[in-house]
Scaffold this active site. Sequence first.
Site, PDB file in Angstrom:
ATOM      1  N   TYR A  56       0.861  -1.187   0.000  1.00 47.26           N
ATOM      2  CA  TYR A  56       0.000   0.000   0.000  1.00 47.26           C
ATOM      3  C   TYR A  56       0.898   1.238   0.000  1.00 47.26           C
ATOM      4  O   TYR A  56       1.585   1.527   0.984  1.00 47.26           O
ATOM      5  CB  TYR A  56      -0.893   0.038   1.236  1.00 47.26           C
ATOM      6  CG  TYR A  56      -1.992  -0.999   1.289  1.00 47.26           C
ATOM      7  CD1 TYR A  56      -2.271  -1.830   0.207  1.00 47.26           C
ATOM      8  CD2 TYR A  56      -2.771  -1.143   2.431  1.00 47.26           C
ATOM      9  CE1 TYR A  56      -3.285  -2.763   0.269  1.00 47.26           C
ATOM     10  CE2 TYR A  56      -3.797  -2.079   2.499  1.00 47.26           C
ATOM     11  CZ  TYR A  56      -4.042  -2.889   1.417  1.00 47.26           C
ATOM     12  OH  TYR A  56      -5.054  -3.819   1.492  1.00 47.26           O
ATOM     13  N   LEU A 206     -18.263  -1.318   1.393  1.00 54.49           N
ATOM     14  CA  LEU A 206     -19.017  -0.253   0.722  1.00 54.49           C
ATOM     15  C   LEU A 206     -18.709  -0.204  -0.774  1.00 54.49           C
ATOM     16  O   LEU A 206     -18.986   0.792  -1.439  1.00 54.49           O
ATOM     17  CB  LEU A 206     -18.717   1.100   1.372  1.00 54.49           C
ATOM     18  CG  LEU A 206     -19.061   1.199   2.858  1.00 54.49           C
ATOM     19  CD1 LEU A 206     -18.697   2.573   3.408  1.00 54.49           C
ATOM     20  CD2 LEU A 206     -20.536   0.912   3.089  1.00 54.49           C
ATOM     21  N   ARG A 208     -16.093   0.218  -2.398  1.00 53.17           N
ATOM     22  CA  ARG A 208     -15.172   1.303  -2.760  1.00 53.17           C
ATOM     23  C   ARG A 208     -15.898   2.608  -3.071  1.00 53.17           C
ATOM     24  O   ARG A 208     -15.459   3.389  -3.909  1.00 53.17           O
ATOM     25  CB  ARG A 208     -14.298   0.881  -3.921  1.00 53.17           C
ATOM     26  CG  ARG A 208     -13.482  -0.362  -3.615  1.00 53.17           C
ATOM     27  CD  ARG A 208     -12.692  -0.824  -4.824  1.00 53.17           C
ATOM     28  NE  ARG A 208     -11.859  -1.970  -4.495  1.00 53.17           N
ATOM     29  CZ  ARG A 208     -12.289  -3.226  -4.461  1.00 53.17           C
ATOM     30  NH1 ARG A 208     -13.544  -3.492  -4.748  1.00 53.17           N
ATOM     31  NH2 ARG A 208     -11.486  -4.209  -4.136  1.00 53.17           N
ATOM     32  N   GLY A 209     -17.014   2.812  -2.397  1.00 51.88           N
ATOM     33  CA  GLY A 209     -17.736   4.067  -2.556  1.00 51.88           C
ATOM     34  C   GLY A 209     -18.951   3.977  -3.455  1.00 51.88           C
ATOM     35  O   GLY A 209     -19.727   4.945  -3.545  1.00 51.88           O
ATOM     36  N   ALA A 213     -21.913   6.692  -1.446  1.00 55.20           N
ATOM     37  CA  ALA A 213     -21.207   7.906  -1.841  1.00 55.20           C
ATOM     38  C   ALA A 213     -21.837   8.479  -3.106  1.00 55.20           C
ATOM     39  O   ALA A 213     -22.342   7.738  -3.954  1.00 55.20           O
ATOM     40  CB  ALA A 213     -19.733   7.608  -2.088  1.00 55.20           C
TER      41      ALA A 213
END
Length: 330
Positions: A56, A206, A208-209, A213
């Site tokens: 990451y 979620l 990734r949005g 969102a």
Amino acid sequence: MPTTTLGKTGPTVSVLGLGCMGMSGTYGRSDDEESIRTVRAALDTGITLLDTGDFYGSGHNEQLLATALRGRNREDYQLSVKFGGLRDPDGGFVGFDARPAAVGNFLAYSLNRLGVEHIDVYRPGRLDPDVPIEDTIAAIATQVERGRVRHIGLSEVGSQTIRRAAAVHPISDVQIEYSLLSRGIEDGVLDTCRELGIGITAYGVLSRGLIGAPRQQYEPGDHRASWPRFQGDNLDRNLALVAGLGPVAARHGITVAQLAIAWVAAQGSDIVPLVGMRTVSRIRPAVEALAVTLTAEDLADIDRALPAGAAAGARYPQALMSGLDSERRD
């Protein structure tokens, strides 16, 4: 914050985990200071499971966590670390390495960047197609014997690989995407883990949005811009599906995002949702979602609004999908 045990043999962790990937560039720019505040606030709230990967931000995420964790009692949190992803200087993925010799190398760098003497759960981030899983697990088991790793996990692997790994050493959990839009785990992997007493740490809760969102323009460096579910008609279809969850969320006075977290948590006490958060403001809503009790009627309405397999587009571009052992259907 309630706690649970990851599988039959894993560590005791909070029932909600903090996913840290988004703090290191995957979704575009992030604020290091806010990320550090977020980690500390999560710990203060009772979230003890912190999930990261040595790839990451090419080590940035581990360094960030080291700063956030400075001064904390080491036994008050659990570090789940994925290893093996190979990246070039531009951040692109160029392969995966889970050779036994590489295990110790990656571990040494992680321990140094994190500033700790042991990793609570250490796992290959993907299956290396050129290395038998037995060899990789045996190499990690050696580090367990030496006290540098406490538990062994897996990530994005299928049932056959899980069984082969578990025959070498106890596996605490399998980390895998699981959400209302990604339910492939229900096609065998979940049953295998339950049969063997292996827990699940569910990421992408979620999507990734996609869940909760607003539609957005993705800035440079945000990988979602090239992922199938976020493109064209697929995006329209997926957002429409998510919108259909609104009535169930309204019934409980919560957001659709909170409903998605509650749904994953409701799938079993052996499942720990990992919620990616980059700002302090995200913590309280995620924790509050755990208090939501979904009824049989709620679950039926959710399935009607967003049935398994309804998502448009693959989770990742084809080049990445081809490397997912969890997507194999033997």
